[in-house]
Enzyme design. Sequence first.
Site, PDB file in Angstrom:
ATOM      1  N   SER A   1       0.836  -1.111  -0.145  1.00 27.86           N
ATOM      2  CA  SER A   1       0.026   0.066  -0.016  1.00 27.86           C
ATOM      3  C   SER A   1       1.013   1.174  -0.122  1.00 27.86           C
ATOM      4  O   SER A   1       1.884   1.093   0.150  1.00 27.86           O
ATOM      5  CB  SER A   1      -0.858   0.031   1.123  1.00 27.86           C
ATOM      6  OG  SER A   1      -1.485   1.115   1.508  1.00 27.86           O
TER       7      SER A   1
ATOM      8  N   TYR B   1      -4.119  -0.697   9.876  1.00 35.08           N
ATOM      9  CA  TYR B   1      -3.665  -0.973   8.360  1.00 35.08           C
ATOM     10  C   TYR B   1      -2.220  -0.476   8.178  1.00 35.08           C
ATOM     11  O   TYR B   1      -1.655  -1.078   7.388  1.00 35.08           O
ATOM     12  CB  TYR B   1      -4.770   0.005   7.548  1.00 35.08           C
ATOM     13  CG  TYR B   1      -4.907  -0.395   6.052  1.00 35.08           C
ATOM     14  CD1 TYR B   1      -5.252  -1.440   5.552  1.00 35.08           C
ATOM     15  CD2 TYR B   1      -4.033   0.571   5.375  1.00 35.08           C
ATOM     16  CE1 TYR B   1      -5.287  -1.612   4.013  1.00 35.08           C
ATOM     17  CE2 TYR B   1      -3.853   0.333   3.959  1.00 35.08           C
ATOM     18  CZ  TYR B   1      -4.770  -0.739   3.275  1.00 35.08           C
ATOM     19  OH  TYR B   1      -4.479  -0.861   2.156  1.00 35.08           O
TER      20      TYR B   1
HETATM   21  P1  NAP Z   1     -11.769  -5.160  -1.857  1.00 35.00           P
HETATM   22  O1  NAP Z   1     -12.389  -4.788  -3.284  1.00 35.00           O
HETATM   23  O2  NAP Z   1     -12.469  -4.712  -0.708  1.00 35.00           O
HETATM   24  O3  NAP Z   1     -11.147  -6.468  -2.087  1.00 35.00           O
HETATM   25  C1  NAP Z   1     -10.465  -7.125  -0.931  1.00 35.00           C
HETATM   26  C2  NAP Z   1     -10.688  -8.329  -0.951  1.00 35.00           C
HETATM   27  O4  NAP Z   1     -10.127  -9.144   0.045  1.00 35.00           O
HETATM   28  C3  NAP Z   1     -12.059  -9.115  -1.595  1.00 35.00           C
HETATM   29  O5  NAP Z   1     -11.857 -10.358  -2.275  1.00 35.00           O
HETATM   30  C4  NAP Z   1     -12.181  -9.566   0.074  1.00 35.00           C
HETATM   31  O6  NAP Z   1     -13.344 -10.620   0.069  1.00 35.00           O
HETATM   32  C5  NAP Z   1     -11.105 -10.234   0.242  1.00 35.00           C
HETATM   33  N1  NAP Z   1     -11.128 -10.660   1.991  1.00 35.00           N
HETATM   34  C6  NAP Z   1     -10.933  -9.560   3.086  1.00 35.00           C
HETATM   35  N2  NAP Z   1     -10.998 -10.186   4.075  1.00 35.00           N
HETATM   36  C7  NAP Z   1     -11.138 -11.766   3.782  1.00 35.00           C
HETATM   37  C8  NAP Z   1     -11.135 -12.949   4.597  1.00 35.00           C
HETATM   38  N3  NAP Z   1     -11.288 -12.887   5.944  1.00 35.00           N
HETATM   39  N4  NAP Z   1     -11.127 -13.812   4.009  1.00 35.00           N
HETATM   40  C9  NAP Z   1     -11.181 -14.175   2.810  1.00 35.00           C
HETATM   41  N5  NAP Z   1     -11.121 -12.976   1.717  1.00 35.00           N
HETATM   42  C10 NAP Z   1     -10.984 -11.836   2.546  1.00 35.00           C
HETATM   43  O7  NAP Z   1     -10.378  -4.065  -2.152  1.00 35.00           O
HETATM   44  P2  NAP Z   1      -9.447  -4.011  -2.817  1.00 35.00           P
HETATM   45  O8  NAP Z   1      -8.843  -2.647  -3.160  1.00 35.00           O
HETATM   46  O9  NAP Z   1      -9.369  -4.678  -4.409  1.00 35.00           O
HETATM   47  O10 NAP Z   1      -7.973  -4.582  -1.964  1.00 35.00           O
HETATM   48  C11 NAP Z   1      -7.203  -5.559  -2.289  1.00 35.00           C
HETATM   49  C12 NAP Z   1      -6.114  -5.375  -1.718  1.00 35.00           C
HETATM   50  O11 NAP Z   1      -5.217  -4.104  -2.224  1.00 35.00           O
HETATM   51  C13 NAP Z   1      -6.069  -5.171  -0.230  1.00 35.00           C
HETATM   52  O12 NAP Z   1      -5.047  -5.717   0.278  1.00 35.00           O
HETATM   53  C14 NAP Z   1      -5.862  -3.645  -0.118  1.00 35.00           C
HETATM   54  O13 NAP Z   1      -5.310  -3.395   1.197  1.00 35.00           O
HETATM   55  C15 NAP Z   1      -4.980  -3.506  -1.237  1.00 35.00           C
HETATM   56  N6  NAP Z   1      -4.965  -2.165  -1.251  1.00 35.00           N
HETATM   57  C16 NAP Z   1      -6.051  -1.461  -1.996  1.00 35.00           C
HETATM   58  C17 NAP Z   1      -5.827  -0.224  -2.308  1.00 35.00           C
HETATM   59  C18 NAP Z   1      -6.999   0.740  -3.213  1.00 35.00           C
HETATM   60  O14 NAP Z   1      -6.901   1.820  -3.267  1.00 35.00           O
HETATM   61  N7  NAP Z   1      -8.203   0.085  -3.269  1.00 35.00           N
HETATM   62  C19 NAP Z   1      -4.896   0.664  -2.212  1.00 35.00           C
HETATM   63  C20 NAP Z   1      -3.660   0.004  -1.507  1.00 35.00           C
HETATM   64  C21 NAP Z   1      -3.815  -1.439  -1.179  1.00 35.00           C
HETATM   65  P3  NAP Z   1     -14.711  -9.974   0.086  1.00 35.00           P
HETATM   66  O15 NAP Z   1     -15.191  -9.508  -1.156  1.00 35.00           O
HETATM   67  O16 NAP Z   1     -15.724 -11.516   0.667  1.00 35.00           O
HETATM   68  O17 NAP Z   1     -14.946  -8.913   1.376  1.00 35.00           O
END
Ligand code: NAP
Length: 248
Positions: A140, A153
């Site tokens: 991140s 986080y």
């Molecule tokens: P997202 O759409 O909320 O996706 C998160 C994913 O993690 C979803 O598939 C979610 O499943 C899964 N997950 C969370 N807890 C879980 C658990 N206990 N068991 C199984 N699956 C679980 O968000 P995203 O932005 O794509 O995030 C993906 C990664 O990128 C994360 O590590 C996040 O911290 C990182 N990130 C995102 C951003 C951004 O700007 N979006 C920036 C930096 C880093 P569900 O759909 O079932 O909740």
Amino acid sequence: MFDLTGKGAIVTGGNTGIGQGIAVGLAKAGADVALVARSDASETARMVTDLGRRCTVIEADLSTIEPCERIVSEALDALGTLDILVNNAGIIRRNDALDFTEEDWDAVVDTNLKTLFFLSQAAGRHLAKNGGGSIINIASMLTFQGGIRVASYTASKSGVGGLTKLLANEWAAKGITVNAIAPGYIATNNTAALQADETRNRQILERIPAGRWGEPADLAGAAVFLASDAARYVQGHILAVDGGWLAR
Ligand code: NAP
């Protein structure tokens, strides 16, 4: 050099967002994919199979390390090979540091950091025996910066940066590359509240040199690179894919 044909990849949180973008990107480069999800992952599975790649869905709750060994063995059974692990699943909780609860600390650190380590360990044991592979952790901007109101986080994603380097140090000689991708501001469920907040949305956009939110597909190229032979001498690196955010 970037061809992933014949390789098997695990992508956690592959049902949506960045995990979906990366799973589809790996499949476009030729990989078969095991999606690890606690929610319906059929949309991503269809996108992968429409590309002519094999896809299996492994149901698992990654808030504990209990499913880690099973995930690796089910992926191997379904795909016949395991070469790539993308540790993408993650959550965020927001509160002032003065009020932050133990529950919000443990939930985030357990999913984002503890499970990431033990799933890497389970996959790493297999990769070490089988001549190597690639592990890609999703870090991140808060691997580099402090953030605000997201104590657990920031701690977890800073930890992801450290673990990426530690695992690279221990496993490079075993043929395993361990690197991370640090996404900037990407339009997903995780950032829906920020996008909906007019003031925060404007402030964020003003700071991104590219002038737009990232899309999940913007992460695919970096993932394909780090999973491929093109990155075989790249170790412990945290690759920002952020539209220039860190350059400001
Ligand atoms: P997202 O759409 O909320 O996706 C998160 C994913 O993690 C979803 O598939 C979610 O499943 C899964 N997950 C969370 N807890 C879980 C658990 N206990 N068991 C199984 N699956 C679980 O968000 P995203 O932005 O794509 O995030 C993906 C990664 O990128 C994360 O590590 C996040 O911290 C990182 N990130 C995102 C951003 C951004 O700007 N979006 C920036 C930096 C880093 P569900 O759909 O079932 O909740």
